[in-house]
Design an enzyme around this catalytic site. Structure first.
Site, short mmCIF file in Angstrom:
data_model
loop_
_atom_site.label_atom_id
_atom_site.label_comp_id
_atom_site.label_asym_id
_atom_site.label_seq_id
_atom_site.Cartn_x
_atom_site.Cartn_y
_atom_site.Cartn_z
N GLN A 74 23.02 53.92 -48.42
CA GLN A 74 22.14 54.47 -47.38
C GLN A 74 22.47 55.94 -47.12
OE1 GLN A 74 19.86 52.33 -45.70
NE2 GLN A 74 19.00 54.17 -44.83
N PHE A 75 21.96 56.84 -47.97
CA PHE A 75 22.27 58.26 -47.81
C PHE A 75 21.75 58.81 -46.50
CE2 PHE A 75 17.99 58.78 -49.39
CZ PHE A 75 17.56 59.98 -48.85
N THR A 76 20.72 58.20 -45.92
CA THR A 76 20.13 58.74 -44.69
C THR A 76 21.07 58.66 -43.49
OG1 THR A 76 19.03 56.65 -44.14
CG2 THR A 76 17.78 58.25 -45.46
#
Length: 147
Positions: A78-80
């Site tokens: 989950q890069f966000t």
């Protein structure tokens, strides 16, 4: 590393309507990696997560760990989690690690959990995924390897 940890009664992740990972009782993790993260960060969070006493004992107290309950983990990249929303209306993702580094640390993190005796399922790194789960409690914690 940043992780959003949610105690789950069940969880599943799919890509293009095909289930890629699924668990029954355990933890659903959203895992974010930044540029400076190392295997040491992954080791710290893996150990911490599997030993957190966030499952209820016979008296209804949060006294048991994932290992105690023999639960599983669904781990989703989950890069966000590294999105900065302080300026403007579009998140800035400059703090998120580049994909090659992020994947290396994310894969290492999941393998570390497996070596500690916990069953891990994952999504597909970098893919658009649909995640479904039932939050148990609800119990949700935000963890960061930078203390």
């Amino acid at each position: 590393m940043k992780i959003v940890l949610q105690r789950a009664k069940n969880a599943a992740v799919s890509v293009d309507a095909e289930i890629k990972g699924q668990i029954d009782r355990g933890l659903m993790l959203l895992v974010g990696v930044t540029h400076e993260d190392t295997e040491k960060d992954a080791d710290y969070l893996a150990e911490k997560i599997i030993n957190l006493r966030i499952f209820e004992d016979e008296n209804g107290k949060m006294n048991l760990s994932l290992k105690d309950t023999e639960g599983s983990i669904l781990s989703i990249s989950q890069f966000t989690l590294y999105g900065d929303t302080k300026k403007g209306r579009r998140p800035n993702f400059m703090e998120a690690a580049k994909p090659d580094h992020a994947k290396q640390i994310y894969d290492y993190f999941n393998e570390k959990i497996k070596t500690l005796g916990v069953h891990v399922q994952t999504g597909v790194f970098g893919a658009m995924m649909d995640v479904e789960f039932t939050n148990d409690g609800p119990v949700t914690l935000i963890m960061d390897s930078r203390v």
